[in-house]
Design a protein around this motif. Structure first.
Motif, PDB file in Angstrom:
ATOM      1  N   ILE A  28     -12.881   7.230   2.378  1.00  0.00           N
ATOM      2  CA  ILE A  28     -13.143   6.183   0.892  1.00  0.00           C
ATOM      3  C   ILE A  28     -11.254   7.062   0.801  1.00  0.00           C
ATOM      4  O   ILE A  28     -10.842   8.434   0.454  1.00  0.00           O
ATOM      5  N   PRO A  29     -10.750   5.971  -0.201  1.00  0.00           N
ATOM      6  CA  PRO A  29      -9.127   6.078  -0.640  1.00  0.00           C
ATOM      7  C   PRO A  29      -9.491   7.045  -2.206  1.00  0.00           C
ATOM      8  O   PRO A  29      -9.904   7.378  -2.712  1.00  0.00           O
ATOM      9  N   GLU A  30      -7.844   7.860  -1.974  1.00  0.00           N
ATOM     10  CA  GLU A  30      -8.023   8.678  -2.903  1.00  0.00           C
ATOM     11  C   GLU A  30      -7.602   7.982  -4.173  1.00  0.00           C
ATOM     12  O   GLU A  30      -7.178   7.370  -4.556  1.00  0.00           O
ATOM     13  N   THR A  31      -8.014   8.630  -5.444  1.00  0.00           N
ATOM     14  CA  THR A  31      -8.171   7.943  -6.726  1.00  0.00           C
ATOM     15  C   THR A  31      -6.817   8.164  -7.715  1.00  0.00           C
ATOM     16  O   THR A  31      -6.954   8.194  -8.688  1.00  0.00           O
ATOM     17  N   LYS A  32      -6.453  10.197  -7.184  1.00  0.00           N
ATOM     18  CA  LYS A  32      -6.197  10.613  -7.891  1.00  0.00           C
ATOM     19  C   LYS A  32      -4.787   9.708  -8.528  1.00  0.00           C
ATOM     20  O   LYS A  32      -4.546   9.068  -7.772  1.00  0.00           O
ATOM     21  N   GLY A  33      -4.614   9.972  -9.305  1.00  0.00           N
ATOM     22  CA  GLY A  33      -3.271   8.901 -10.305  1.00  0.00           C
ATOM     23  C   GLY A  33      -3.288   7.685 -10.387  1.00  0.00           C
ATOM     24  O   GLY A  33      -2.153   7.128 -11.021  1.00  0.00           O
ATOM     25  N   ILE A  34      -4.588   6.800 -10.100  1.00  0.00           N
ATOM     26  CA  ILE A  34      -4.752   5.355  -9.976  1.00  0.00           C
ATOM     27  C   ILE A  34      -5.805   5.056 -11.299  1.00  0.00           C
ATOM     28  O   ILE A  34      -6.646   6.075 -11.522  1.00  0.00           O
ATOM     29  N   GLU A  44      -9.445  -2.400  -1.750  1.00  0.00           N
ATOM     30  CA  GLU A  44      -9.282  -4.337  -0.862  1.00  0.00           C
ATOM     31  C   GLU A  44      -8.382  -3.724  -0.255  1.00  0.00           C
ATOM     32  O   GLU A  44      -8.915  -4.280   1.195  1.00  0.00           O
ATOM     33  N   LEU A  45      -7.219  -2.625   0.108  1.00  0.00           N
ATOM     34  CA  LEU A  45      -7.251  -2.369   1.258  1.00  0.00           C
ATOM     35  C   LEU A  45      -7.286  -1.298   2.042  1.00  0.00           C
ATOM     36  O   LEU A  45      -8.829  -0.320   1.638  1.00  0.00           O
ATOM     37  N   PRO A  46      -6.772  -0.629   3.529  1.00  0.00           N
ATOM     38  CA  PRO A  46      -7.660   0.542   4.788  1.00  0.00           C
ATOM     39  C   PRO A  46      -7.187   1.886   3.718  1.00  0.00           C
ATOM     40  O   PRO A  46      -6.523   2.026   2.474  1.00  0.00           O
ATOM     41  N   PRO A  47      -8.133   2.662   3.894  1.00  0.00           N
ATOM     42  CA  PRO A  47      -8.581   3.451   2.729  1.00  0.00           C
ATOM     43  C   PRO A  47      -7.738   4.363   3.021  1.00  0.00           C
ATOM     44  O   PRO A  47      -6.662   5.417   1.926  1.00  0.00           O
ATOM     45  N   GLY A  52      -1.314   5.105  -1.505  1.00  0.00           N
ATOM     46  CA  GLY A  52       0.765   4.699  -1.589  1.00  0.00           C
ATOM     47  C   GLY A  52       0.900   3.770  -1.824  1.00  0.00           C
ATOM     48  O   GLY A  52       1.321   3.461  -2.626  1.00  0.00           O
ATOM     49  N   VAL A  53       0.541   2.757  -1.167  1.00  0.00           N
ATOM     50  CA  VAL A  53       0.744   1.775  -1.560  1.00  0.00           C
ATOM     51  C   VAL A  53       0.554   0.495  -3.538  1.00  0.00           C
ATOM     52  O   VAL A  53       1.515   0.002  -3.500  1.00  0.00           O
ATOM     53  N   VAL A  54      -0.899   1.432  -4.212  1.00  0.00           N
ATOM     54  CA  VAL A  54      -1.056   0.922  -4.914  1.00  0.00           C
ATOM     55  C   VAL A  54       0.046   1.785  -6.053  1.00  0.00           C
ATOM     56  O   VAL A  54       0.343   1.488  -7.001  1.00  0.00           O
ATOM     57  N   GLN A  59       4.436   1.347  -9.971  1.00  0.00           N
ATOM     58  CA  GLN A  59       5.732   2.064 -10.187  1.00  0.00           C
ATOM     59  C   GLN A  59       6.823   0.732 -10.506  1.00  0.00           C
ATOM     60  O   GLN A  59       7.277   0.959 -10.769  1.00  0.00           O
ATOM     61  N   ARG A  60       6.605  -0.021  -9.127  1.00  0.00           N
ATOM     62  CA  ARG A  60       7.120  -1.589  -9.102  1.00  0.00           C
ATOM     63  C   ARG A  60       7.261  -2.538 -10.798  1.00  0.00           C
ATOM     64  O   ARG A  60       7.834  -2.615 -11.158  1.00  0.00           O
TER      65      ARG A  60
END
Length: 87
Positions: A28-34, A44-47, A52-54, A59-60
């Protein structure tokens, strides 16, 4: 279940709890700050790399938005925000 397994019931549920901790930690990916709008992209991405990717993508996008705000009559500096009237 209690009558047939005795104390085994407690070990059964304890093992399920241990497996759930492992499942949550690794899958389960971290959802803090998203923000909520980016949750689809997050899942959709590897957990392990998704957070970091999102965050980098967000930021971009924020930097691009601030760079494009210059044409709207708003001058945005890194240290402060200055509002300029259009003539």
């Amino acid at each position: 279940m209690f009558t047939s397994m005795g104390f085994g019931v407690y070990f059964f549920f304890a093992s399920l709890m241990i497996l759930s901790v492992i499942f949550v930690f690794f899958l389960i990916p971290e959802t803090k700050g998203i923000p909520l709008e980016s949750m689809d992209r997050l899942f959709e991405l590897p957990p392990r790399k998704a957070h970091g990717v999102v965050l980098e993508e967000l930021q971009r996008m924020e930097e691009e938005f601030r760079a494009n705000a210059d044409g709207a009559g708003i001058s945005v500096a890194k240290e402060n925000v200055e509002y300029v009237e259009k003539v």
